[in-house]
Design a protein around this motif. Structure first.
Motif, short mmCIF file in Angstrom:
data_model
loop_
_atom_site.label_atom_id
_atom_site.label_comp_id
_atom_site.label_asym_id
_atom_site.label_seq_id
_atom_site.Cartn_x
_atom_site.Cartn_y
_atom_site.Cartn_z
N ALA A 119 0.90 -1.01 0.16
CA ALA A 119 0.14 -0.24 0.10
C ALA A 119 0.94 1.29 0.15
CB ALA A 119 -0.83 -0.15 1.00
N LEU A 120 1.86 1.21 1.16
CA LEU A 120 2.64 2.51 0.92
C LEU A 120 3.60 2.68 -0.30
CD1 LEU A 120 3.86 1.96 4.51
CD2 LEU A 120 2.69 4.11 3.92
N ARG A 121 3.94 1.40 -1.00
CA ARG A 121 4.86 1.51 -2.24
C ARG A 121 3.94 2.03 -3.19
NH1 ARG A 121 5.57 -3.53 -2.19
NH2 ARG A 121 7.41 -3.69 -1.04
N GLN A 122 2.67 1.75 -3.47
CA GLN A 122 1.85 2.42 -4.36
C GLN A 122 1.52 3.91 -4.17
OE1 GLN A 122 0.34 0.49 -6.81
NE2 GLN A 122 -0.83 2.42 -7.67
N GLY A 123 1.40 4.14 -2.66
CA GLY A 123 1.44 5.54 -2.39
C GLY A 123 2.73 6.62 -3.04
N VAL A 124 3.88 5.91 -2.69
CA VAL A 124 5.27 6.36 -3.05
C VAL A 124 5.04 6.62 -4.67
CG1 VAL A 124 7.48 6.03 -3.19
CG2 VAL A 124 6.43 5.50 -1.17
N GLY B 243 2.48 7.29 -6.52
CA GLY B 243 1.56 8.12 -6.57
C GLY B 243 2.44 9.47 -6.44
N ILE B 244 3.01 9.60 -5.46
CA ILE B 244 3.73 10.83 -5.03
C ILE B 244 4.88 11.18 -6.27
CG2 ILE B 244 5.19 11.89 -3.50
CD1 ILE B 244 3.67 10.66 -1.37
N TRP B 245 5.37 10.30 -6.68
CA TRP B 245 6.41 10.52 -7.65
C TRP B 245 5.68 10.87 -9.05
CZ3 TRP B 245 11.41 11.53 -7.71
CH2 TRP B 245 12.15 10.98 -6.67
N LEU B 246 4.46 10.11 -9.30
CA LEU B 246 3.74 10.82 -10.41
C LEU B 246 3.14 12.18 -10.40
CD1 LEU B 246 2.37 10.28 -13.08
CD2 LEU B 246 0.47 9.39 -11.97
N ALA B 247 3.10 12.72 -9.16
CA ALA B 247 2.69 14.00 -8.69
C ALA B 247 3.54 15.15 -9.09
CB ALA B 247 2.03 14.14 -7.42
N LEU B 248 4.94 14.58 -8.67
CA LEU B 248 6.17 15.35 -8.85
C LEU B 248 6.47 15.70 -10.34
CD1 LEU B 248 8.64 14.00 -6.04
CD2 LEU B 248 7.45 16.55 -6.33
N LEU B 249 6.21 14.44 -11.05
CA LEU B 249 6.39 14.56 -12.55
C LEU B 249 5.56 15.45 -13.39
CD1 LEU B 249 7.56 10.82 -13.37
CD2 LEU B 249 8.94 12.76 -13.19
N LEU B 250 4.04 15.05 -12.87
CA LEU B 250 3.16 16.20 -13.49
C LEU B 250 3.22 17.65 -13.18
CD1 LEU B 250 0.17 13.71 -13.03
CD2 LEU B 250 1.17 14.35 -15.08
N ARG C 174 12.94 4.97 -3.83
CA ARG C 174 13.22 5.61 -4.99
C ARG C 174 12.13 5.30 -6.29
NH1 ARG C 174 18.69 1.99 -5.64
NH2 ARG C 174 16.91 0.61 -4.91
N PRO C 175 12.07 6.31 -7.27
CA PRO C 175 10.98 6.00 -8.45
C PRO C 175 10.80 4.76 -8.91
CG PRO C 175 12.65 7.55 -9.18
CD PRO C 175 13.06 7.42 -7.76
N ASP C 176 9.82 4.29 -9.01
CA ASP C 176 9.60 2.91 -9.79
C ASP C 176 8.87 3.18 -10.89
OD1 ASP C 176 9.39 0.03 -9.98
OD2 ASP C 176 7.47 0.12 -9.52
N ALA C 177 9.66 2.64 -11.89
CA ALA C 177 8.76 3.12 -13.49
C ALA C 177 7.65 2.38 -13.42
CB ALA C 177 9.86 2.85 -14.69
N ALA C 178 7.39 1.20 -13.16
CA ALA C 178 6.34 0.13 -13.30
C ALA C 178 5.19 0.89 -12.32
CB ALA C 178 6.81 -1.33 -12.85
N GLY C 179 5.53 1.36 -11.09
CA GLY C 179 4.49 1.82 -10.29
C GLY C 179 4.10 3.02 -10.59
N ILE C 180 4.90 3.97 -11.21
CA ILE C 180 4.13 5.35 -11.64
C ILE C 180 3.59 4.99 -12.94
CG2 ILE C 180 5.07 7.34 -12.71
CD1 ILE C 180 7.68 7.07 -11.06
N ARG C 181 3.97 4.21 -13.74
CA ARG C 181 2.79 3.79 -14.91
C ARG C 181 1.69 3.40 -14.65
NH1 ARG C 181 6.70 1.68 -17.67
NH2 ARG C 181 6.31 -0.51 -16.83
N ALA C 182 1.67 2.42 -13.45
CA ALA C 182 0.32 1.65 -13.02
C ALA C 182 -0.42 2.98 -12.44
CB ALA C 182 0.62 0.66 -12.15
#
Length: 442
Positions: free
Chosen positions: A88-93, A95-102, A224-232
């Motif tokens: 759950a926390l990994r998914q949240g992290v 999401g935060i990386w996606l927010a920073l990129l956007l 650290r940013p996880d490309a697969a997680g950010i893409r999901a």
């Protein structure tokens, strides 16, 4: 006492525990803009006009990414229900990386285009420089704003709506203090107000990051940013982005039509829209509770519990809508004079607020079912349903002036027709049970 009574009370406690703090946090958010308006308003009309244009652009640039909160809430809650807190926390992290990129992408676009965007909105020559100044400085805070959205979704998914409330209150207080010091104490004017908001938003983001990072570290989650997680996260949020853009189109069409009806009508429309937004906060708080609870139940594989709490939340939606509708009717004599003394505007408001009041029970169910389906991760259906709603609403609303209708007719098409179409599409989906898909992921 029936056997179902303890279960109903348990559901009620869950809803109240999440909805009340969520409502407080939702109400605190628009206070940022209200504080800026109150402080800048004393600098002059041109300054305030510039803020109005810049704020409209800024809100649009941020609000279209509200899926960062919604999609993250659902994904995190499912994993919490499945008992997999590290995931759950990994998914949240992610999401935060996606927010920073956007956020970085939006800043990159907004900084050079600020003058053109302000001009597109028709700002006067005296207001435009203030609008550009406020927009360019405030744009620097967009990554922090989007991090706040994503991190709020993480905490809601973790069934925590109290922390966002505390952070929102602290952020609002800091924003007011910083604005007063920078605008009046140091004489920075509009730029000072913008910097105050940026600093307050960055402070809020820092608090959220500290909370999430502390939890992630405790459970051994890689930051650290996880490309697969950010893409999901992006894939889960894409349908909700379509839904949000469709809803924004509905609001823009309604405002454009109201402007064509006349000055008194657009003034009354803006006042009514302000009230509608406030009422929406109350109903959205229940929807937020629905996102978190439904996601957790489905993650735990408790499909019957998810159905049961969905039914209970619909009852909450109806009851809340009735109460809010009665409050609107009862408060009209007190509410309307706060905004205007113009008799033409007051006459328009009298009829329109009655439409708003009568349709609140419909809105209550719509908001609840929207939250339930978001919590279930049913984003593609929500996107399609909102596009259908837009397709039905747009021609009817645009035909209001041609058919000789007034503002009341426009609001019947908005609060009546548009919300009824949403009710039908969401109700059919809820009854079908196709949203009930259990597991840590959908």
């Amino acid at each position: 006492m029936t056997a179902a009574a303890p279960s109903v009370r348990r559901h009620d406690r869950e809803i109240i525990a999440l909805a009340l703090p969520a409502f407080g946090a939702l109400v605190a958010e628009p206070l940022f803009l209200m504080a800026d308006s109150a402080i800048i308003g004393h600098l002059g009309t041109a300054h305030l006009a510039g803020l109005g244009v810049a704020a409209a652009l800024l809100q649009t640039g941020v609000n279209i990414f509200v899926f960062l909160a919604y999609a993250t809430t659902s994904a995190v809650a499912r994993r919490v229900g499945a008992g997999d807190l590290p995931s759950a926390l990994r998914q949240g992290v992610s999401g935060i990386w996606l927010a920073l990129l956007l956020g970085a992408a939006v800043v990159t676009v907004l900084l050079p285009t600020a003058p053109a965007l302000v001009d597109l909105f028709g700002a006067s020559s005296s207001a435009a420089p203030h609008a550009v100044t406020y927009l360019r400085i405030s744009a620097l805070g967009i990554p922090a704003m989007l991090v706040v959205l994503a991190a709020t979704g993480v905490l809601r998914g973790l069934q925590d709506t109290r922390t966002p409330l505390y952070v929102a209150i602290a952020g609002f207080s800091a924003n007011v203090l910083l604005n007063v010091v920078l605008v009046y104490g140091l004489g920075f004017g509009v730029a000072g107000s913008a910097w105050g908001t940026v600093l307050a938003q960055c402070g809020m983001a820092a608090v959220y990051l500290r909370v999430v990072i502390r939890g992630a570290t405790r459970h051994g989650v890689d930051l650290r940013p996880d490309a697969a997680g950010i893409r999901a996260c992006a894939q889960a949020g894409a349908p909700l982005l379509v839904r949000t853009l469709s809803l924004r189109a509905v609001l823009m069409i309604a405002t454009a039509v109201a402007a064509r009806l006349g000055d008194a009508q657009i003034a009354a429309h803006q006042i009514t829209l302000t009230l509608w937004t406030l009422l929406s906060f109350a109903l959205d708080a229940i929807a937020i509770a629905g996102q978190a609870i439904i996601g957790r139940y489905l993650g735990a594989g408790d499909e019957s519990g998810a159905r049961a709490i969905c039914r209970r939340m619909v009852q909450w939606g109806v009851a809340s809508g009735i109460v809010l509708g009665l409050l609107v009717i009862a408060s009209r004599p007190l509410f309307m004079p706060l905004f205007t003394s113009d008799r033409a505007v007051l006459d328009e408001l009298t009829a329109v607020l009655l439409v708003v009041a009568v349709t609140q029970p419909i809105a209550g169910v719509v908001f609840v079912l929207d939250g339930v389906l978001m919590g279930a991760g049913d984003g593609p259906y929500l996107a399609g349903a909102m596009l259908v709603t837009l397709a039905v609403f747009a021609p009817v609303a645009l035909a209001v002036p041609a058919l000789g209708g007034g503002l009341a007719a426009l609001w019947l098409s908005f609060a009546g027709l548009m919300m009824s179409v949403r009710l039908v599409t969401l109700w059919l989906r809820a009854r079908s049970g196709r949203w009930v898909i259990s597991g840590a992921t959908r």
